[in-house]
Enzyme design. Structure first.
Site, short mmCIF file in Angstrom:
data_model
loop_
_atom_site.label_atom_id
_atom_site.label_comp_id
_atom_site.label_asym_id
_atom_site.label_seq_id
_atom_site.Cartn_x
_atom_site.Cartn_y
_atom_site.Cartn_z
N GLU A 87 0.82 -1.20 0.00
CA GLU A 87 0.00 0.00 0.00
C GLU A 87 0.86 1.26 0.00
O GLU A 87 1.75 1.40 0.84
CB GLU A 87 -0.91 0.01 1.24
CG GLU A 87 -1.81 -1.19 1.34
CD GLU A 87 -2.51 -1.29 2.69
OE1 GLU A 87 -3.38 -2.16 2.83
OE2 GLU A 87 -2.16 -0.52 3.62
N CYS A 88 0.60 2.15 -0.93
CA CYS A 88 1.26 3.46 -1.00
C CYS A 88 2.78 3.31 -0.93
O CYS A 88 3.39 2.89 -1.88
CB CYS A 88 0.71 4.38 0.10
SG CYS A 88 0.97 6.14 -0.24
N GLY A 89 3.41 3.66 0.19
CA GLY A 89 4.85 3.53 0.29
C GLY A 89 5.34 2.13 0.03
O GLY A 89 6.40 1.92 -0.55
N MET A 125 5.34 1.70 -3.65
CA MET A 125 6.50 2.40 -4.21
C MET A 125 7.77 1.55 -4.08
O MET A 125 8.59 1.49 -4.99
CB MET A 125 6.68 3.73 -3.50
CG MET A 125 5.57 4.74 -3.76
SD MET A 125 5.54 6.10 -2.56
CE MET A 125 7.20 6.77 -2.77
N SER A 165 -1.28 -0.96 -4.60
CA SER A 165 -1.94 0.28 -5.00
C SER A 165 -1.45 1.41 -4.10
O SER A 165 -0.88 1.18 -3.03
CB SER A 165 -3.45 0.14 -4.87
OG SER A 165 -4.11 1.36 -5.14
#
Length: 437
Positions: free
Chosen positions: A331-333, A336, A424
């Site tokens: 998720e998010c970080g 990434m 995501s």
């Protein structure tokens, strides 16, 4: 002092953001802990940062309450479950009292109604006197089912100023529970996406001011489930919440976690796993044997890129786990970190390479993406929220599903699936984290 055999519950809210509700909420939590109470903190909305303040003060996890990401029944269950052994349950509101994702839907006011608890408004009184009367009257009378029990004024300039504000409360028939003086030392610093949770969570000056200027004992008598006399008691050690009684599918999880790169976790998500282990991607090489789920939560990996790059063995282990069909939630970080690389104004930094995308954290590319998110995949509903400034370099990659905001409008947030990897920018709510692929 203690309310004999009963619990006290209240919400600290405000007309607008920036009124001082976080300062007063965490200050009251710390003061009551100091007085010997067991305090269970809660936070309205999908906030990961204020909850860290709460946990630092109360010594137990702060629980998010959100009526977009969870049903009202589930919110009530969370409130009762996590607060069952506490003397005092304090809920910190979000934004303005009636600010929700669709008018007042999902607002702090709605959560106060769902929980049937009184609201104490923290009001910024700077540069205002009797004009405060119509403001407070509007909040008090806008929805009678929201029980506004009284007011704490913030940024009061003088004794004369306080007297004028008390006159407002007298005329409106609403309680004035106290005030905080105007003080630069009480202003919260701001960093990046929110408050700086690396700072000391409390100060002696704040506690002294609250004890002197806020009628905290009267606040404890607000809740409808409180009666009896105040008696002296010793503070007890609060139990952990590891014995969560909610349904679990028996998964074991290995979770990336440290102070900043991977830090955004809902306590409820942790309590749903049958077992959990943590590792730090900046320092550790994870043992991925017999792991049902590798969970890579959000945070700020772009602030620690050199350490993440240096730990090549960790990135390689995660890439091999993904390629071999290992199940990953990112998720998010965390998403990434799974990408090919992150670019900044200082250069390019290789990440795990599970997803073939490049993330830009360059200042010129910063753009706020914010809001609730929802989508249906394989017949199951997912809900969560998005809050980041980094972006995909060049065009946004194709998503496996259309994502919508809280009002049902399409948004360009992509969702990725690679083998058993699910990733995501959206932080998924705890109730959906364990859904099958």
């Amino acid at each position: 002092m203690y309310l004999c055999g009963m619990k006290s519950s209240l919400m600290i809210a405000a007309p607008t953001s920036g009124s001082g509700k976080t300062t007063i909420a965490r200050g009251l939590m710390a003061l009551l802990m100091q007085k010997g109470f067991v305090v269970q903190p809660f936070k309205c909305g999908p906030d990961y940062i204020d909850t860290k303040f709460h946990e630092a003060v109360c010594g137990r996890p702060s629980i998010n309450l959100d009526t977009f990401m969870a049903t009202p029944e589930h919110v009530r269950e969370l409130f009762e479950y996590y607060g069952k052994d506490a003397d005092v349950r304090i809920v910190e509101g979000m934004m303005g009292l009636f600010d929700g994702y669709d008018r007042d839907k999902g607002s702090s006011a709605e959560i106060a109604q769902v929980l049937d608890i009184p609201v104490v408004l923290v009001v910024d009184a700077k540069s205002s006197a009797y004009s405060m009367a119509p403001l407070l009257s509007g909040f008090i009378n806008f929805k009678k089912e929201v029980r506004i029990a009284g007011v704490i004024f913030n940024k009061v300039g003088s004794e004369k100023h306080l007297k004028m504000l008390q006159e407002v409360c007298d005329d409106l028939g609403v309680a004035c529970f106290g005030y905080l003086p105007k003080s630069a030392g009480l202003e919260q610093s701001s960093r990046y996406l929110g408050l700086d949770f690396s700072e000391e969570a409390e100060t002696t000056d704040l506690l002294q001011l609250l004890e002197q200027s806020v009628d905290w004992e009267r606040l404890l008598l607000l809740s409808s489930d409180v009666s009896g006399l105040l008696v002296r008691r010793q503070r007890t050690v609060s139990p952990t919440v590891a014995d969560c009684e909610s349904d679990s599918n028996g998964l074991s999880a290995l979770i990336a976690h440290n102070d900043e790169s991977f830090t955004f976790l809902y306590q409820e998500a942790l309590d749903c796993f049958s077992s959990i282990r943590f590792f730090d991607p900046e320092k550790d090489v994870p043992n991925l044997d017999d792991v049902d789920l590798l969970y890579l939560p959000g945070g700020y990996p772009e602030k620690h890129l050199e350490a993440l790059v240096k730990n090549e063995a960790c990135r390689s282990a995660i890439r091999d786990f993904a390629d071999s069909g290992g199940r990953i939630q990112a998720e998010c970080g965390g998403m990434m970190y799974l990408c090919a690389k992150i670019v900044t104004d200082d250069g390019e930094y290789p990440m795990c390479g599970v997803l073939p995308y490049t993330i830009t954290a360059r200042k010129a590319d910063r753009k706020l993406s914010l809001g609730y998110r929802q989508f249906v995949l394989d017949g199951k509903e997912y809900r969560g929220h998005e809050f980041h400034y980094t972006q995909f370099l060049d065009d946004t990659p194709k998503s496996i599903v259309q994502v919508y905001n809280a009002k049902g409008e399409p948004v360009p947030t992509p969702v990725f699936r690679y083998k058993n990897v699910f990733a995501s920018y959206t932080h998924l709510y705890a109730g959906f984290v364990l859904n099958e692929k």
